[in-house]
Design a protein around this motif. Structure first.
Motif, PDB file in Angstrom:
ATOM      1  N   VAL A   1      32.755  99.614  45.034  1.00  0.00           N
ATOM      2  CA  VAL A   1      33.208 100.561  46.057  1.00  0.00           C
ATOM      3  C   VAL A   1      32.775 101.979  45.698  1.00  0.00           C
ATOM      4  CG1 VAL A   1      35.259 101.674  47.025  1.00  0.00           C
ATOM      5  CG2 VAL A   1      35.143  99.190  46.921  1.00  0.00           C
ATOM      6  N   MET A   2      32.892 102.340  44.430  1.00  0.00           N
ATOM      7  CA  MET A   2      32.496 103.686  44.004  1.00  0.00           C
ATOM      8  C   MET A   2      31.002 103.922  44.229  1.00  0.00           C
ATOM      9  SD  MET A   2      35.185 105.277  43.235  1.00  0.00           S
ATOM     10  CE  MET A   2      35.944 104.277  44.521  1.00  0.00           C
ATOM     11  N   GLU A   3      30.199 102.882  44.139  1.00  0.00           N
ATOM     12  CA  GLU A   3      28.768 103.029  44.413  1.00  0.00           C
ATOM     13  C   GLU A   3      28.531 103.459  45.860  1.00  0.00           C
ATOM     14  OE1 GLU A   3      26.875  99.373  43.372  1.00  0.00           O
ATOM     15  OE2 GLU A   3      27.341  99.555  41.235  1.00  0.00           O
ATOM     16  N   PHE A   4      29.379 102.978  46.776  1.00  0.00           N
ATOM     17  CA  PHE A   4      29.268 103.409  48.172  1.00  0.00           C
ATOM     18  C   PHE A   4      29.533 104.909  48.289  1.00  0.00           C
ATOM     19  CE2 PHE A   4      31.473 104.578  52.086  1.00  0.00           C
ATOM     20  CZ  PHE A   4      30.533 104.220  53.041  1.00  0.00           C
TER      21      PHE A   4
ATOM     22  N   THR B   1      32.333  96.751  55.575  1.00  0.00           N
ATOM     23  CA  THR B   1      31.347  96.499  56.627  1.00  0.00           C
ATOM     24  C   THR B   1      31.042  97.720  57.471  1.00  0.00           C
ATOM     25  OG1 THR B   1      32.108  94.208  56.775  1.00  0.00           O
ATOM     26  CG2 THR B   1      30.765  95.030  58.578  1.00  0.00           C
ATOM     27  N   SER B   2      32.071  98.363  57.992  1.00  0.00           N
ATOM     28  CA  SER B   2      31.846  99.500  58.875  1.00  0.00           C
ATOM     29  C   SER B   2      31.212 100.664  58.127  1.00  0.00           C
ATOM     30  CB  SER B   2      33.159  99.941  59.532  1.00  0.00           C
ATOM     31  OG  SER B   2      34.114 100.295  58.548  1.00  0.00           O
ATOM     32  N   GLY B   3      31.599 100.838  56.868  1.00  0.00           N
ATOM     33  CA  GLY B   3      31.004 101.896  56.068  1.00  0.00           C
ATOM     34  C   GLY B   3      29.529 101.661  55.810  1.00  0.00           C
ATOM     35  N   VAL B   4      29.183 100.423  55.552  1.00  0.00           N
ATOM     36  CA  VAL B   4      27.770 100.075  55.327  1.00  0.00           C
ATOM     37  C   VAL B   4      26.960 100.317  56.595  1.00  0.00           C
ATOM     38  CG1 VAL B   4      26.185  98.170  54.837  1.00  0.00           C
ATOM     39  CG2 VAL B   4      28.278  98.426  53.495  1.00  0.00           C
ATOM     40  N   VAL B   5      27.522  99.957  57.755  1.00  0.00           N
ATOM     41  CA  VAL B   5      26.837 100.207  59.027  1.00  0.00           C
ATOM     42  C   VAL B   5      26.616 101.703  59.217  1.00  0.00           C
ATOM     43  CG1 VAL B   5      27.006 100.024  61.538  1.00  0.00           C
ATOM     44  CG2 VAL B   5      27.758  98.123  60.106  1.00  0.00           C
ATOM     45  N   ALA B   6      27.649 102.498  58.937  1.00  0.00           N
ATOM     46  CA  ALA B   6      27.529 103.947  59.074  1.00  0.00           C
ATOM     47  C   ALA B   6      26.459 104.505  58.149  1.00  0.00           C
ATOM     48  CB  ALA B   6      28.875 104.612  58.784  1.00  0.00           C
ATOM     49  N   LEU B   7      26.414 104.003  56.927  1.00  0.00           N
ATOM     50  CA  LEU B   7      25.417 104.473  55.959  1.00  0.00           C
ATOM     51  C   LEU B   7      24.001 104.119  56.416  1.00  0.00           C
ATOM     52  CD1 LEU B   7      24.989 105.839  53.213  1.00  0.00           C
ATOM     53  CD2 LEU B   7      25.205 103.582  52.141  1.00  0.00           C
ATOM     54  N   GLN B   8      23.823 102.925  56.955  1.00  0.00           N
ATOM     55  CA  GLN B   8      22.515 102.515  57.466  1.00  0.00           C
ATOM     56  C   GLN B   8      22.060 103.424  58.605  1.00  0.00           C
ATOM     57  OE1 GLN B   8      23.270  98.444  58.535  1.00  0.00           O
ATOM     58  NE2 GLN B   8      22.855  97.642  56.477  1.00  0.00           N
ATOM     59  N   ILE B   9      22.972 103.738  59.512  1.00  0.00           N
ATOM     60  CA  ILE B   9      22.641 104.609  60.639  1.00  0.00           C
ATOM     61  C   ILE B   9      22.261 106.004  60.143  1.00  0.00           C
ATOM     62  CG2 ILE B   9      23.630 105.807  62.641  1.00  0.00           C
ATOM     63  CD1 ILE B   9      25.291 103.245  63.125  1.00  0.00           C
ATOM     64  N   ALA B  10      23.037 106.513  59.184  1.00  0.00           N
ATOM     65  CA  ALA B  10      22.768 107.846  58.648  1.00  0.00           C
ATOM     66  C   ALA B  10      21.384 107.924  58.008  1.00  0.00           C
ATOM     67  CB  ALA B  10      23.846 108.224  57.641  1.00  0.00           C
TER      68      ALA B  10
ATOM     69  N   ILE C   1      26.328 113.138  63.351  1.00  0.00           N
ATOM     70  CA  ILE C   1      26.978 112.879  62.070  1.00  0.00           C
ATOM     71  C   ILE C   1      27.812 111.615  62.220  1.00  0.00           C
ATOM     72  CG2 ILE C   1      28.997 114.314  62.623  1.00  0.00           C
ATOM     73  CD1 ILE C   1      29.060 115.167  59.649  1.00  0.00           C
ATOM     74  N   VAL C   2      27.948 110.864  61.126  1.00  0.00           N
ATOM     75  CA  VAL C   2      28.810 109.678  61.138  1.00  0.00           C
ATOM     76  C   VAL C   2      29.834 109.814  60.020  1.00  0.00           C
ATOM     77  CG1 VAL C   2      27.200 108.084  62.238  1.00  0.00           C
ATOM     78  CG2 VAL C   2      27.131 108.371  59.758  1.00  0.00           C
ATOM     79  N   HIS C   3      30.989 109.197  60.251  1.00  0.00           N
ATOM     80  CA  HIS C   3      32.109 109.319  59.320  1.00  0.00           C
ATOM     81  C   HIS C   3      32.655 107.927  59.027  1.00  0.00           C
ATOM     82  CE1 HIS C   3      35.778 111.957  58.106  1.00  0.00           C
ATOM     83  NE2 HIS C   3      35.732 110.862  57.367  1.00  0.00           N
ATOM     84  N   ALA C   4      32.576 107.503  57.770  1.00  0.00           N
ATOM     85  CA  ALA C   4      33.071 106.192  57.357  1.00  0.00           C
ATOM     86  C   ALA C   4      34.481 106.338  56.791  1.00  0.00           C
ATOM     87  CB  ALA C   4      32.150 105.586  56.309  1.00  0.00           C
ATOM     88  N   HIS C   5      35.395 105.540  57.306  1.00  0.00           N
ATOM     89  CA  HIS C   5      36.780 105.590  56.831  1.00  0.00           C
ATOM     90  C   HIS C   5      37.121 104.407  55.939  1.00  0.00           C
ATOM     91  CE1 HIS C   5      38.069 109.066  59.254  1.00  0.00           C
ATOM     92  NE2 HIS C   5      37.121 108.658  60.073  1.00  0.00           N
ATOM     93  N   CYS C   6      36.155 103.564  55.661  1.00  0.00           N
ATOM     94  CA  CYS C   6      36.308 102.530  54.644  1.00  0.00           C
ATOM     95  C   CYS C   6      34.915 102.167  54.134  1.00  0.00           C
ATOM     96  CB  CYS C   6      37.067 101.317  55.173  1.00  0.00           C
ATOM     97  SG  CYS C   6      36.049 100.079  55.942  1.00  0.00           S
ATOM     98  N   PRO C   7      34.815 101.644  52.910  1.00  0.00           N
ATOM     99  CA  PRO C   7      33.507 101.418  52.302  1.00  0.00           C
ATOM    100  C   PRO C   7      32.935 100.027  52.524  1.00  0.00           C
ATOM    101  CG  PRO C   7      35.203 101.111  50.659  1.00  0.00           C
ATOM    102  CD  PRO C   7      35.919 101.455  51.949  1.00  0.00           C
TER     103      PRO C   7
END
Length: 394
Positions: free
Chosen positions: A146-149, A101-110, A93-99
């Motif tokens: 941001v809400m789209e993320f 760069t890091s959030g986009v990376v987490a979403l790609q991995i997921a 599982i991955v957890h994004a704490h902001c939407p």
């Protein structure tokens, strides 16, 4: 027997950049890695800083974020080593704490690995956008992006009900889970000696009236109101010592404003403090924690103050004020310098009440990170179970 997990915590800032979200990520990673398997933090690189955490920290190429120092913009696409390394980790599982760069990376991995992703809404992004962009329409447009993320992730968390309400105001319509923040502060047996060391370091007398602010030095946190209220106290001959701890883009201007008002003999800027024992002793020595921010959602600093029985003065009806009952476990003020100053004066007149409220804050506001992360782990397991069921993963 506990099920071991491999978890990724993704955020656009981490130590040595200290803020509330960094604190959350650090404690999530520490306790998850210690008790429940492996936990990695993925975050932008910080020049010259060497990680010394007890869990792995994966850094990727970054550049400075102008006008928001010391924050940086991560450019993971330019970092082949990071991309190769992150692909090799078998996350559950991955957890994004902001939407961003890091959030986009987490979403790609997921999505690539068919695993669930959780995202926590920590910050008032609209306020940040407005501060940088100046134009309301642009700030609202960026907030919609941001809400789209958040619409794309499997589960959205916030830290309290007020923050969930803010997320709704931004236009998010999905389900929201509330997972509170904690603190890593505990009251040590040698607290008195630690306080004495701090008094010696800061040249404080035992009977000095001490106020404290800890946080980013940015205008969104209402720091001008705070300094204006301290000026009112000074004009009314209230004898006090005020300490600001932290860093941020407004620090130089804030110091200049203090000098302009002739308060340099009352107010001291201590800068960023990474020594947690020293910071804890500062909280403990303070008679009152002053935090007038209406920008923060569920600031950890309020819990850090409560952990050592120091009460906080916050703005009524702000997200920060959730859970604080005036004159019971904290103090409330209207959102203007005159009211804030008057409230401080009324509070310090009754030292017995001040102590009583501090003790009640410790009973009702303080919660340790280990118990929070125990709850987080159980939530992760359930999210993974549901994800596997829905996606028919064996």
């Amino acid at each position: 027997m506990k099920e071991k997990l491999v978890v990724g915590q993704f955020n656009d800032s981490f130590v040595p950049v200290m803020d509330g979200v960094t604190n959350v990520v650090k404690n999530y990673a520490y306790w998850l890695d210690k008790k429940y398997g492996e936990c990695y933090v993925a975050t932008p690189a910080y020049p010259g800083y060497v990680d010394r955490e007890e869990f792995p920290v994966l850094r990727y190429y970054s550049i400075p974020l102008k006008k928001r120092e010391p924050y940086r913009i991560g450019l993971e696409l330019l970092d082949i080593n990071f991309r190769t390394m992150i692909k090799s980790i078998p996350f559950d599982i991955v957890h994004a704490h902001c939407p961003f760069t890091s959030g986009v990376v987490a979403l790609q991995i997921a999505r690539k690995n068919n695993i669930p992703i959780v995202a926590t809404f920590h910050s008032k992004f609209y306020d940040d956008f407005k501060q940088v962009l100046k134009i309301d329409a642009f700030a609202k447009f960026c907030t919609r992006i941001v809400m789209e993320f958040f619409d794309k992730v499997d589960q959205v968390w916030t830290v309290n009900k007020s923050t969930a309400d803010t997320l709704r105001e931004y236009g998010y319509k999905g389900d929201i889970e509330i997972v509170p923040n904690g603190t890593d502060f505990v009251m040590p047996e040698n607290m008195d000696s630690l306080i004495e060391e701090t008094e010696n370091k800061l040249n404080l007398k035992k009977d000095d009236l001490v106020f404290l602010f800890v946080g980013q030095h940015i205008w969104q946190k209402n720091v001008k109101l705070l300094v204006d209220s301290l000026k009112i106290l000074s004009d009314r001959n209230v004898d006090y010592k005020m300490f600001f701890v932290g860093d941020g883009y407004a620090k130089d201007e804030l110091e200049a404003y203090v000098k302009e008002l002739g308060l340099t003999n009352r107010i001291t800027f201590l800068g960023k403090i990474l020594d947690r024992d020293y910071l804890r002793s500062l909280f403990a020595r303070a008679d009152l924690f002053l935090f007038p921010s209406v920008y923060d959602n569920a600031p950890i600093v309020i819990r850090e103050a409560a952990a050592v029985a120091t009460p906080s003065l916050v703005i009524a009806n702000s997200n920060t004020a959730e859970g604080i009952i005036d004159n019971v476990n904290g103090f409330l003020s209207e959102n203007d310098a005159e009211s804030y100053a008057n409230r401080i004066i009324s509070i310090i007149k009754d030292r017995d009440l001040l102590k009583k409220v501090g003790e009640k804050a410790r009973e009702t506001i303080y919660r340790d990170w280990e118990s929070i992360v125990d709850e987080v782990y159980r939530r992760y397991l359930e999210i993974i179970r549901i994800h596997k069921k829905v996606n028919k993963i064996s």
